[in-house]
Scaffold this motif. Structure first.
Motif, PDB file in Angstrom:
ATOM      1  N   ASP A 109      -2.047   4.933  12.079  1.00 48.39           N
ATOM      2  CA  ASP A 109      -1.883   6.201  11.372  1.00 48.39           C
ATOM      3  C   ASP A 109      -0.641   6.249  10.493  1.00 48.39           C
ATOM      4  O   ASP A 109      -0.261   7.315  10.014  1.00 48.39           O
ATOM      5  CB  ASP A 109      -1.862   7.364  12.369  1.00 48.39           C
ATOM      6  CG  ASP A 109      -0.801   7.185  13.449  1.00 48.39           C
ATOM      7  OD1 ASP A 109      -0.194   6.094  13.509  1.00 48.39           O
ATOM      8  OD2 ASP A 109      -0.591   8.125  14.238  1.00 48.39           O
ATOM      9  N   VAL A 110       0.001   5.104  10.267  1.00 46.80           N
ATOM     10  CA  VAL A 110       1.165   5.060   9.381  1.00 46.80           C
ATOM     11  C   VAL A 110       0.705   4.684   7.984  1.00 46.80           C
ATOM     12  O   VAL A 110       0.427   3.527   7.689  1.00 46.80           O
ATOM     13  CB  VAL A 110       2.239   4.065   9.896  1.00 46.80           C
ATOM     14  CG1 VAL A 110       3.344   3.887   8.872  1.00 46.80           C
ATOM     15  CG2 VAL A 110       2.812   4.560  11.216  1.00 46.80           C
ATOM     16  N   LEU A 111       0.585   5.685   7.136  1.00 43.35           N
ATOM     17  CA  LEU A 111       0.148   5.493   5.758  1.00 43.35           C
ATOM     18  C   LEU A 111       1.302   5.650   4.782  1.00 43.35           C
ATOM     19  O   LEU A 111       1.187   5.295   3.617  1.00 43.35           O
ATOM     20  CB  LEU A 111      -0.951   6.491   5.395  1.00 43.35           C
ATOM     21  CG  LEU A 111      -2.105   6.614   6.395  1.00 43.35           C
ATOM     22  CD1 LEU A 111      -3.109   7.643   5.905  1.00 43.35           C
ATOM     23  CD2 LEU A 111      -2.769   5.266   6.606  1.00 43.35           C
ATOM     24  N   GLN A 118       0.838  -1.194   0.000  1.00 45.39           N
ATOM     25  CA  GLN A 118       0.000   0.000   0.000  1.00 45.39           C
ATOM     26  C   GLN A 118       0.877   1.249   0.000  1.00 45.39           C
ATOM     27  O   GLN A 118       0.635   2.212  -0.731  1.00 45.39           O
ATOM     28  CB  GLN A 118      -0.917   0.004   1.229  1.00 45.39           C
ATOM     29  CG  GLN A 118      -1.998  -1.042   1.201  1.00 45.39           C
ATOM     30  CD  GLN A 118      -3.206  -0.609   0.370  1.00 45.39           C
ATOM     31  OE1 GLN A 118      -3.141   0.373  -0.351  1.00 45.39           O
ATOM     32  NE2 GLN A 118      -4.282  -1.348   0.471  1.00 45.39           N
ATOM     33  N   ILE A 119       1.898   1.240   0.845  1.00 44.23           N
ATOM     34  CA  ILE A 119       2.807   2.386   0.943  1.00 44.23           C
ATOM     35  C   ILE A 119       3.585   2.566  -0.359  1.00 44.23           C
ATOM     36  O   ILE A 119       3.793   3.685  -0.829  1.00 44.23           O
ATOM     37  CB  ILE A 119       3.762   2.198   2.136  1.00 44.23           C
ATOM     38  CG1 ILE A 119       2.967   2.221   3.450  1.00 44.23           C
ATOM     39  CG2 ILE A 119       4.841   3.272   2.153  1.00 44.23           C
ATOM     40  CD1 ILE A 119       3.788   1.881   4.678  1.00 44.23           C
ATOM     41  N   ASP A 150       5.395   8.633   7.972  1.00 40.57           N
ATOM     42  CA  ASP A 150       4.517   8.642   9.146  1.00 40.57           C
ATOM     43  C   ASP A 150       5.059   7.778  10.286  1.00 40.57           C
ATOM     44  O   ASP A 150       4.541   7.854  11.410  1.00 40.57           O
ATOM     45  CB  ASP A 150       3.124   8.140   8.779  1.00 40.57           C
ATOM     46  CG  ASP A 150       2.420   9.055   7.782  1.00 40.57           C
ATOM     47  OD1 ASP A 150       2.680  10.268   7.806  1.00 40.57           O
ATOM     48  OD2 ASP A 150       1.627   8.538   6.978  1.00 40.57           O
ATOM     49  N   MET A 151       6.044   6.958  10.014  1.00 37.97           N
ATOM     50  CA  MET A 151       6.615   6.116  11.058  1.00 37.97           C
ATOM     51  C   MET A 151       7.269   7.000  12.117  1.00 37.97           C
ATOM     52  O   MET A 151       8.005   7.940  11.787  1.00 37.97           O
ATOM     53  CB  MET A 151       7.643   5.145  10.474  1.00 37.97           C
ATOM     54  CG  MET A 151       7.080   4.147   9.496  1.00 37.97           C
ATOM     55  SD  MET A 151       8.356   3.123   8.691  1.00 37.97           S
ATOM     56  CE  MET A 151       8.960   2.166  10.120  1.00 37.97           C
ATOM     57  N   PRO A 152       7.024   6.745  13.407  1.00 40.22           N
ATOM     58  CA  PRO A 152       7.642   7.561  14.445  1.00 40.22           C
ATOM     59  C   PRO A 152       9.158   7.680  14.316  1.00 40.22           C
ATOM     60  O   PRO A 152       9.726   8.756  14.523  1.00 40.22           O
ATOM     61  CB  PRO A 152       7.241   6.838  15.737  1.00 40.22           C
ATOM     62  CG  PRO A 152       5.956   6.166  15.393  1.00 40.22           C
ATOM     63  CD  PRO A 152       6.097   5.744  13.967  1.00 40.22           C
ATOM     64  N   GLU A 203       7.318   5.356  -4.843  1.00 37.53           N
ATOM     65  CA  GLU A 203       8.149   4.321  -5.450  1.00 37.53           C
ATOM     66  C   GLU A 203       9.446   4.087  -4.683  1.00 37.53           C
ATOM     67  O   GLU A 203      10.066   3.037  -4.809  1.00 37.53           O
ATOM     68  CB  GLU A 203       8.458   4.693  -6.900  1.00 37.53           C
ATOM     69  CG  GLU A 203       9.117   3.589  -7.694  1.00 37.53           C
ATOM     70  CD  GLU A 203       9.171   3.884  -9.181  1.00 37.53           C
ATOM     71  OE1 GLU A 203       9.570   2.996  -9.944  1.00 37.53           O
ATOM     72  OE2 GLU A 203       8.804   5.016  -9.580  1.00 37.53           O
ATOM     73  N   TRP A 204       9.841   5.075  -3.881  1.00 35.55           N
ATOM     74  CA  TRP A 204      11.097   4.966  -3.121  1.00 35.55           C
ATOM     75  C   TRP A 204      10.857   4.498  -1.694  1.00 35.55           C
ATOM     76  O   TRP A 204      11.711   4.694  -0.825  1.00 35.55           O
ATOM     77  CB  TRP A 204      11.826   6.307  -3.133  1.00 35.55           C
ATOM     78  CG  TRP A 204      12.201   6.738  -4.511  1.00 35.55           C
ATOM     79  CD1 TRP A 204      11.585   7.684  -5.287  1.00 35.55           C
ATOM     80  CD2 TRP A 204      13.262   6.195  -5.308  1.00 35.55           C
ATOM     81  NE1 TRP A 204      12.205   7.767  -6.511  1.00 35.55           N
ATOM     82  CE2 TRP A 204      13.230   6.878  -6.556  1.00 35.55           C
ATOM     83  CE3 TRP A 204      14.229   5.210  -5.103  1.00 35.55           C
ATOM     84  CZ2 TRP A 204      14.129   6.591  -7.582  1.00 35.55           C
ATOM     85  CZ3 TRP A 204      15.124   4.927  -6.122  1.00 35.55           C
ATOM     86  CH2 TRP A 204      15.073   5.616  -7.337  1.00 35.55           C
ATOM     87  N   ALA A 205       9.729   3.884  -1.440  1.00 39.32           N
ATOM     88  CA  ALA A 205       9.384   3.460  -0.081  1.00 39.32           C
ATOM     89  C   ALA A 205      10.424   2.496   0.494  1.00 39.32           C
ATOM     90  O   ALA A 205      10.750   2.572   1.678  1.00 39.32           O
ATOM     91  CB  ALA A 205       7.999   2.815  -0.066  1.00 39.32           C
TER      92      ALA A 205
END
Length: 272
Positions: free
Chosen positions: A258-260, A205-206, A264-266, A211-213
């Protein structure tokens, strides 16, 4: 927003990836009974960006299926291709990538050769860094280069071991980077023909948003690993345990409601 609903004990719909998504009840039927890999039938999208994960319950999840969008399929295909490319020291583009890594790591400092004792300064095991890429391939070099160019401050702090109280027997920076790439590849399980983990579904999903996830997740993983290294006051003999703990932290953060995006990752906030 995250929602869970079960239909006849066999289908779970998880993770609404858009705050504006409306949640609908899973419309699948009951699970088939044709073996351990049984699922509740054809996977589908429920609402906008909601993945339907199907499984046959025997105390553990056994068969998880996900319906990919065309964009996800294309980006997964590209990422899989990157993961399959071995480092080849005879290829001009791979040689150039090595030189680019050196330049990004040590700006203004001349490199004497692609085989040189200088590479040991970066944390390679010997004079020829190409021998250390065997575990994760060319993508591990791409990850290091991405980190050096995108988050140069964090990259230099980790390279020079400037943060916190360091161990007398530190992890070698570059080799640690290769190991982090390999760890992420295992965690995401992207090479498997059939999805086996929720983490993979979440990551796809991310990936459809950026594309650089994978490369961004690598950067997060590196700073998380170093933070845990310092908190444990670890030595090189404990590197594998620190890496295992790092993987657990990444998995927990990726599954947060809430990590989309990777951003968003802490732990993304550790990067600079």
């Amino acid at each position: 927003m995250s929602s869970v609903v079960r239909n006849q004990g066999s289908c779970v719909a998880i993770r609404a990836f858009s705050p504006s998504s409306s949640f609908n009840r899973c419309s699948h039927g009951s699970a088939s009974s044709d073996g351990d890999g049984a699922t509740c039938g054809r996977p589908a999208w429920i609402g906008k960006g909601l993945t339907c994960v199907c499984f046959k319950r025997k105390g553990v999840y056994e068969g998880i299926c996900i319906n990919l969008t065309p964009k996800q399929e294309e980006r997964l295909k590209r990422l899989r291709h990157r993961m399959k490319v071995y480092f080849d020291g005879s290829r001009p583009d791979h040689q150039e990538a090595l030189r680019a890594l050196w330049s990004a790591t040590y700006p203004g400092k001349d490199l004497h050769g692609l085989i040189s004792d200088q590479w040991k300064e970066m944390g390679w095991q010997g004079r020829d860094p190409s021998t250390d890429f065997r575990g994760a391939g060319f993508i591990s070099l791409e990850n290091l280069l991405f980190f050096a160019k995108t988050f140069s401050t964090s990259f230099q702090i980790l390279l020079k071991k400037q943060g916190g109280k360091r161990s007398a027997w530190e992890y070698p920076f570059a080799v640690a980077g290769v190991n982090i790439t390999f760890m992420i590849m295992q965690m995401l399980d992207l090479d498997a023909m059939k999805p086996r983990t929720f983490i993979r579904s979440v990551f796809l999903q991310i990936l459809s948003e950026n594309e650089w996830a994978f490369d961004l997740l690598y950067c997060v993983a590196f700073v998380v690993m170093d933070k845990q290294w310092l908190e444990r006051n670890a030595t090189y003999m404990e590197f594998n345990e620190v890496l295992k703990s790092t993987r657990g932290q990444l998995e927990r953060e990726l599954l947060m409601d809430d990590v989309l995006r990777i951003e968003d990752m802490p732990s993304y906030n550790l990067l600079s």
